[in-house]
Design a protein around this motif. Structure first.
Motif, PDB file in Angstrom:
ATOM      1  N   ALA A  78      45.720  38.894  47.969  1.00 15.28           N
ATOM      2  CA  ALA A  78      47.664  38.914  47.911  1.00 15.28           C
ATOM      3  C   ALA A  78      47.798  39.603  47.189  1.00 15.28           C
ATOM      4  N   ALA A  79      49.430  39.732  47.470  1.00 10.56           N
ATOM      5  CA  ALA A  79      49.897  40.812  47.017  1.00 10.56           C
ATOM      6  C   ALA A  79      50.902  40.204  45.741  1.00 10.56           C
ATOM      7  N   ASP A  80      49.763  39.330  44.522  1.00  5.82           N
ATOM      8  CA  ASP A  80      50.495  38.982  43.648  1.00  5.82           C
ATOM      9  C   ASP A  80      50.277  38.735  42.450  1.00  5.82           C
ATOM     10  N   LYS A  81      50.796  39.338  41.103  1.00  7.79           N
ATOM     11  CA  LYS A  81      49.935  39.158  39.793  1.00  7.79           C
ATOM     12  C   LYS A  81      49.745  38.239  38.965  1.00  7.79           C
ATOM     13  N   ALA A  82      49.872  37.417  39.461  1.00  5.98           N
ATOM     14  CA  ALA A  82      50.057  35.461  39.368  1.00  5.98           C
ATOM     15  C   ALA A  82      48.443  35.139  39.443  1.00  5.98           C
ATOM     16  N   SER A  83      47.679  36.255  40.375  1.00  7.71           N
ATOM     17  CA  SER A  83      45.976  35.824  40.867  1.00  7.71           C
ATOM     18  C   SER A  83      45.146  36.937  39.630  1.00  7.71           C
ATOM     19  N   CYS A  84      45.990  37.295  38.618  1.00 10.03           N
ATOM     20  CA  CYS A  84      44.881  37.817  37.877  1.00 10.03           C
ATOM     21  C   CYS A  84      44.708  36.824  36.412  1.00 10.03           C
ATOM     22  N   GLU A  85      45.875  35.613  36.774  1.00 13.64           N
ATOM     23  CA  GLU A  85      46.006  34.235  35.017  1.00 13.64           C
ATOM     24  C   GLU A  85      44.630  33.806  35.186  1.00 13.64           C
ATOM     25  N   GLY A  86      43.908  33.319  34.190  1.00 11.34           N
ATOM     26  CA  GLY A  86      43.218  32.626  34.019  1.00 11.34           C
ATOM     27  C   GLY A  86      41.899  33.753  33.770  1.00 11.34           C
ATOM     28  N   THR A  87      42.120  34.935  33.558  1.00 10.42           N
ATOM     29  CA  THR A  87      41.038  36.119  33.576  1.00 10.42           C
ATOM     30  C   THR A  87      41.061  36.903  32.556  1.00 10.42           C
ATOM     31  N   GLU A  88      40.632  38.209  31.982  1.00  9.77           N
ATOM     32  CA  GLU A  88      40.902  38.443  31.314  1.00  9.77           C
ATOM     33  C   GLU A  88      41.173  39.416  30.833  1.00  9.77           C
ATOM     34  N   ALA A  89      41.479  39.730  32.391  1.00  9.91           N
ATOM     35  CA  ALA A  89      43.308  41.055  32.986  1.00  9.91           C
ATOM     36  C   ALA A  89      44.016  41.210  31.883  1.00  9.91           C
ATOM     37  N   THR A  90      44.098  43.108  31.631  1.00  8.00           N
ATOM     38  CA  THR A  90      45.189  42.468  31.029  1.00  8.00           C
ATOM     39  C   THR A  90      46.075  44.158  31.217  1.00  8.00           C
ATOM     40  N   LYS A  91      45.431  44.612  32.549  1.00  9.05           N
ATOM     41  CA  LYS A  91      46.532  44.971  33.780  1.00  9.05           C
ATOM     42  C   LYS A  91      45.973  44.403  35.397  1.00  9.05           C
ATOM     43  N   ALA A  92      47.211  44.734  35.718  1.00  9.03           N
ATOM     44  CA  ALA A  92      46.694  44.170  37.689  1.00  9.03           C
ATOM     45  C   ALA A  92      48.017  45.745  38.294  1.00  9.03           C
ATOM     46  N   ALA A  93      46.616  46.370  39.233  1.00  3.79           N
ATOM     47  CA  ALA A  93      47.643  46.665  40.647  1.00  3.79           C
ATOM     48  C   ALA A  93      47.995  46.045  41.848  1.00  3.79           C
ATOM     49  N   VAL A  94      48.869  45.679  41.917  1.00  2.00           N
ATOM     50  CA  VAL A  94      49.220  45.096  42.950  1.00  2.00           C
ATOM     51  C   VAL A  94      49.946  45.903  44.647  1.00  2.00           C
ATOM     52  N   TYR A  95      49.175  45.301  45.924  1.00  2.00           N
ATOM     53  CA  TYR A  95      49.958  45.979  46.425  1.00  2.00           C
ATOM     54  C   TYR A  95      49.917  45.454  48.263  1.00  2.00           C
ATOM     55  N   SER A  96      51.147  45.520  47.817  1.00  2.04           N
ATOM     56  CA  SER A  96      51.094  45.273  49.562  1.00  2.04           C
ATOM     57  C   SER A  96      50.804  45.098  51.076  1.00  2.04           C
ATOM     58  N   THR A  97      50.553  46.241  50.854  1.00  2.00           N
ATOM     59  CA  THR A  97      49.797  47.079  52.765  1.00  2.00           C
ATOM     60  C   THR A  97      48.973  47.702  52.198  1.00  2.00           C
ATOM     61  N   PRO A  98      47.200  47.138  52.338  1.00  2.00           N
ATOM     62  CA  PRO A  98      47.300  45.556  52.819  1.00  2.00           C
ATOM     63  C   PRO A  98      47.206  44.824  51.743  1.00  2.00           C
ATOM     64  N   PRO A  99      47.577  43.503  51.467  1.00  2.00           N
ATOM     65  CA  PRO A  99      48.304  42.432  50.894  1.00  2.00           C
ATOM     66  C   PRO A  99      46.798  42.511  50.340  1.00  2.00           C
ATOM     67  N   THR A 100      46.507  42.914  48.452  1.00  2.00           N
ATOM     68  CA  THR A 100      45.600  43.030  47.347  1.00  2.00           C
ATOM     69  C   THR A 100      46.675  42.074  46.206  1.00  2.00           C
ATOM     70  N   THR A 101      45.468  42.079  45.529  1.00  2.00           N
ATOM     71  CA  THR A 101      46.030  41.969  43.979  1.00  2.00           C
ATOM     72  C   THR A 101      44.424  42.690  43.701  1.00  2.00           C
ATOM     73  N   LEU A 102      44.511  44.364  42.203  1.00  2.00           N
ATOM     74  CA  LEU A 102      43.312  44.086  41.593  1.00  2.00           C
ATOM     75  C   LEU A 102      43.667  43.954  40.402  1.00  2.00           C
ATOM     76  N   CYS A 103      42.881  43.430  39.344  1.00  2.00           N
ATOM     77  CA  CYS A 103      42.896  42.880  38.394  1.00  2.00           C
ATOM     78  C   CYS A 103      41.915  43.499  37.033  1.00  2.00           C
ATOM     79  N   PHE A 104      42.507  44.125  36.400  1.00  2.00           N
ATOM     80  CA  PHE A 104      42.122  45.128  35.602  1.00  2.00           C
ATOM     81  C   PHE A 104      41.378  44.815  34.110  1.00  2.00           C
ATOM     82  N   LYS A 105      40.601  44.815  33.685  1.00  2.00           N
ATOM     83  CA  LYS A 105      40.716  44.783  31.404  1.00  2.00           C
ATOM     84  C   LYS A 105      40.055  46.049  31.639  1.00  2.00           C
ATOM     85  N   THR A 106      41.305  46.617  30.380  1.00  2.00           N
ATOM     86  CA  THR A 106      41.052  48.316  29.988  1.00  2.00           C
ATOM     87  C   THR A 106      40.637  47.667  29.193  1.00  2.00           C
ATOM     88  N   ALA A 107      40.232  49.387  28.629  1.00  2.00           N
ATOM     89  CA  ALA A 107      39.252  49.651  27.043  1.00  2.00           C
ATOM     90  C   ALA A 107      39.996  50.005  25.795  1.00  2.00           C
TER      91      ALA A 107
END
Length: 192
Positions: free
Chosen positions: A163-192
């Protein structure tokens, strides 16, 4: 009966009758075939190189294809099309648009190709949950998948959402998100 004498060097002059009264044919060079072979060889090699570059480069790349990008800069080598399962496949094409068009909404990396056909590739980081990266925080370095114990790692993928929604990362250890509309994708990253 008169006979022609051979010209100095033992050859009869061209068109003069030989000892049997027949006109001699002009001597053909043994290398005459090179006049035809060299241009054919140049065309075949050139066509082969173009086809190889088209297949392994980005000329035929479409949305869903993966690439190996070592650096996001004008001085970098051209990206190479590669199987998405290969460790070097660090980005996936989310969209391919005309050279002056914008990518769909999202955090895409881009590569613009100019020439006979100008186009822009809108790139999504090719990762799965649990992957670790080096080069994630760099402005120009290509992403490299590394072991999560590697001290050079600067990001870990904690979640991949379809899904293309930054809220998808809530409840994880993610400190950064990459959101893409095509294809709908959200990548949640824990950065160093």
């Amino acid at each position: 009966m008169t006979t022609s004498q051979p010209a100095p060097g033992g050859q009869m002059p061209v068109g003069q009758p030989d000892v049997f009264g027949q006109p001699s044919a002009p001597k053909k060079s043994k290398l005459t075939w090179l006049r035809f072979a060299i241009p054919v060889l140049v065309v075949v090699i050139g066509g082969g190189l173009f086809l190889f570059n088209y297949v392994t480069g980005t000329g035929s790349a479409q949305a869903g294809d993966c690439l190996s990008v070592t650096e996001f800069s004008r001085a970098a080598d051209d990206p190479k099309k590669i199987d998405c399962g290969a460790p070097e496949a660090n980005v996936k094409i989310g969209a391919r648009v005309g050279g002056s068009e914008s990518c769909p909404e999202g955090d895409y990396d881009t590569i613009s190709m100019t020439g006979r056909m100008s186009y822009k590739l809108c790139l999504v980081i090719n990762v799965k949950q649990g992957d670790c990266l080096k080069g994630f925080i760099s402005e120009t370095a290509g992403y490299q998948k590394v072991s999560c114990t590697d001290p050079a790692k600067d990001a870990e993928v904690v979640k991949v959402a379809n899904a293309a929604d930054k809220a998808s990362c809530e409840g994880t250890e993610a400190t950064k998100a990459a959101v893409y509309s095509t294809p709908p994708t959200t990548l949640c990253f824990k950065t160093a």
